[in-house]
Design a protein around this motif. Sequence first.
Motif, PDB file in Angstrom:
ATOM      1  N   PHE A 107       0.786  -1.227   0.000  1.00 36.00           N
ATOM      2  CA  PHE A 107       0.000   0.000   0.000  1.00 36.00           C
ATOM      3  C   PHE A 107       0.820   1.280   0.000  1.00 36.00           C
ATOM      4  CE2 PHE A 107       0.049  -0.788   4.676  1.00 36.00           C
ATOM      5  CZ  PHE A 107       0.461   0.446   5.136  1.00 36.00           C
ATOM      6  N   LEU A 108       2.130   1.194   0.239  1.00 42.78           N
ATOM      7  CA  LEU A 108       2.944   2.401   0.187  1.00 42.78           C
ATOM      8  C   LEU A 108       3.083   2.963  -1.233  1.00 42.78           C
ATOM      9  CD1 LEU A 108       4.594   4.393   1.854  1.00 42.78           C
ATOM     10  CD2 LEU A 108       6.591   2.926   1.504  1.00 42.78           C
ATOM     11  N   PRO A 109       3.256   2.142  -2.286  1.00 43.11           N
ATOM     12  CA  PRO A 109       3.429   2.706  -3.632  1.00 43.11           C
ATOM     13  C   PRO A 109       2.286   3.618  -4.069  1.00 43.11           C
ATOM     14  CG  PRO A 109       4.087   0.412  -3.622  1.00 43.11           C
ATOM     15  CD  PRO A 109       3.464   0.671  -2.284  1.00 43.11           C
ATOM     16  N   ALA A 110       1.042   3.236  -3.796  1.00 42.45           N
ATOM     17  CA  ALA A 110      -0.082   4.079  -4.203  1.00 42.45           C
ATOM     18  C   ALA A 110      -0.046   5.425  -3.478  1.00 42.45           C
ATOM     19  CB  ALA A 110      -1.402   3.363  -3.923  1.00 42.45           C
ATOM     20  N   THR A 111       0.325   5.398  -2.209  1.00 42.51           N
ATOM     21  CA  THR A 111       0.416   6.641  -1.444  1.00 42.51           C
ATOM     22  C   THR A 111       1.553   7.513  -1.970  1.00 42.51           C
ATOM     23  OG1 THR A 111      -0.462   5.566   0.537  1.00 42.51           O
ATOM     24  CG2 THR A 111       0.738   7.618   0.854  1.00 42.51           C
ATOM     25  N   LEU A 112       2.688   6.894  -2.265  1.00 46.61           N
ATOM     26  CA  LEU A 112       3.818   7.669  -2.784  1.00 46.61           C
ATOM     27  C   LEU A 112       3.502   8.272  -4.154  1.00 46.61           C
ATOM     28  CD1 LEU A 112       6.929   5.527  -1.757  1.00 46.61           C
ATOM     29  CD2 LEU A 112       6.003   7.570  -0.664  1.00 46.61           C
ATOM     30  N   ALA A 113       2.713   7.570  -4.954  1.00 49.39           N
ATOM     31  CA  ALA A 113       2.324   8.115  -6.259  1.00 49.39           C
ATOM     32  C   ALA A 113       1.475   9.371  -6.080  1.00 49.39           C
ATOM     33  CB  ALA A 113       1.559   7.056  -7.058  1.00 49.39           C
ATOM     34  N   ALA A 114       0.530   9.318  -5.132  1.00 51.31           N
ATOM     35  CA  ALA A 114      -0.292  10.498  -4.858  1.00 51.31           C
ATOM     36  C   ALA A 114       0.560  11.634  -4.287  1.00 51.31           C
ATOM     37  CB  ALA A 114      -1.419  10.132  -3.892  1.00 51.31           C
ATOM     38  N   PHE A 115       1.505  11.286  -3.429  1.00 52.27           N
ATOM     39  CA  PHE A 115       2.392  12.286  -2.829  1.00 52.27           C
ATOM     40  C   PHE A 115       3.254  12.950  -3.905  1.00 52.27           C
ATOM     41  CE2 PHE A 115       6.328  13.493  -0.586  1.00 52.27           C
ATOM     42  CZ  PHE A 115       5.793  14.304   0.414  1.00 52.27           C
ATOM     43  N   ALA A 116       3.756  12.167  -4.834  1.00 52.20           N
ATOM     44  CA  ALA A 116       4.616  12.705  -5.895  1.00 52.20           C
ATOM     45  C   ALA A 116       3.849  13.669  -6.801  1.00 52.20           C
ATOM     46  CB  ALA A 116       5.203  11.569  -6.720  1.00 52.20           C
ATOM     47  N   ARG A 117       2.564  13.402  -7.012  1.00 52.43           N
ATOM     48  CA  ARG A 117       1.768  14.316  -7.839  1.00 52.43           C
ATOM     49  C   ARG A 117       1.589  15.666  -7.151  1.00 52.43           C
ATOM     50  NH1 ARG A 117      -1.074   9.443  -8.927  1.00 52.43           N
ATOM     51  NH2 ARG A 117      -2.595   9.883  -7.285  1.00 52.43           N
ATOM     52  N   ARG A 118       1.473  15.661  -5.828  1.00 52.47           N
ATOM     53  CA  ARG A 118       1.265  16.909  -5.094  1.00 52.47           C
ATOM     54  C   ARG A 118       2.576  17.633  -4.791  1.00 52.47           C
ATOM     55  NH1 ARG A 118      -2.700  16.227  -0.104  1.00 52.47           N
ATOM     56  NH2 ARG A 118      -2.144  18.432   0.006  1.00 52.47           N
ATOM     57  N   PHE A 119       3.641  16.849  -4.520  1.00 48.91           N
ATOM     58  CA  PHE A 119       4.923  17.450  -4.124  1.00 48.91           C
ATOM     59  C   PHE A 119       6.046  16.823  -4.966  1.00 48.91           C
ATOM     60  CE2 PHE A 119       2.152  17.066  -0.352  1.00 48.91           C
ATOM     61  CZ  PHE A 119       1.912  18.408  -0.126  1.00 48.91           C
ATOM     62  N   PRO A 120       6.099  17.169  -6.236  1.00 54.68           N
ATOM     63  CA  PRO A 120       7.065  16.506  -7.126  1.00 54.68           C
ATOM     64  C   PRO A 120       8.524  16.751  -6.782  1.00 54.68           C
ATOM     65  CG  PRO A 120       6.013  18.380  -8.215  1.00 54.68           C
ATOM     66  CD  PRO A 120       5.275  18.158  -6.939  1.00 54.68           C
TER      67      PRO A 120
END
Length: 297
Positions: A107-120
């Motif tokens: 479940f960490l990859p999906a969260t990191l993907a969302a995080f990267a979109r907001r804070f690239p």
Amino acid sequence: MAIDLDQLRAFVAVAEARGLTPAAETLHLSLPAISRRLTALETELGVALLTRTTRRVALTQTGREFLPRARRLLDEFEESLLGIRETAAQRRGLVTIACIPTAAYYFLPATLAAFARRFPAVRVRAMDLSADGVTEAVATGAAEFGIGMEGATLPEVTFRTLRRDPFVLACRQDHPFARRRTLRWADLAGERLVGVSRRSGNRLILDRALLPRGIEPVWHYEAEHLSTSLGLVEAGLGLAVVPRLALPREPHPVLVARPLTDPAVDRATGLLLRRGAEPGPAARALIALLEKGMRDG
């Protein structure tokens, strides 16, 4: 009006200290400098805020009415600056997290993907460690926060549950147990079971739940990692007891999971934070996304 923050700070300091000298010491200014700021403020406002004698300083009626407003102006300005700084800090820098392998993979990859979109521009270093390793990394400050298991904690580390996962039986689709809706621990007697080593936090949770009830599974194979256990099951070498999180959400081409009861055992996965240490703005933003993702399933 040409009123600036230094003038407001000088007025508030003098009012709170009830004197020019202690206020000047607090602000690290000379007496002439603080006096000039007060005079400039009163000139701009067109009213006297203070009555000054050689011995004491007192607020005028207007000064008493203006003091809470001046404090509020300073507080609001500082809060605005903090908000801008925090927003900027969220958008750059590095976040280091420690994570148990199942959470890191599932479940960490999906969260990191969302995080990267907001804070690239924010870089993330993920340390996949054992439950004890995650706790140690958080306790020593090697990681800003961790994702681990309840029970694997130290006094200097706090735990906050994100989700609970039941332990299930993983078997091949061609095994007779695959046709059962649920299974009891007693049903596993005589089966070749694949477990994790005694060094694993998962093994500790199972032992604590089963041994007091007289249930002692015979682990024919022992592995260090849950992924290895599932690989042995895929190869037809036995059946594995794993947290539901260890199995993919999508239907697996070979494996199925069946609930285990009598007793039902679960594992709490959650956030580990170092007691008394506040994560940075970027880490807090990532934690908020993790909590939302787990809450929304």
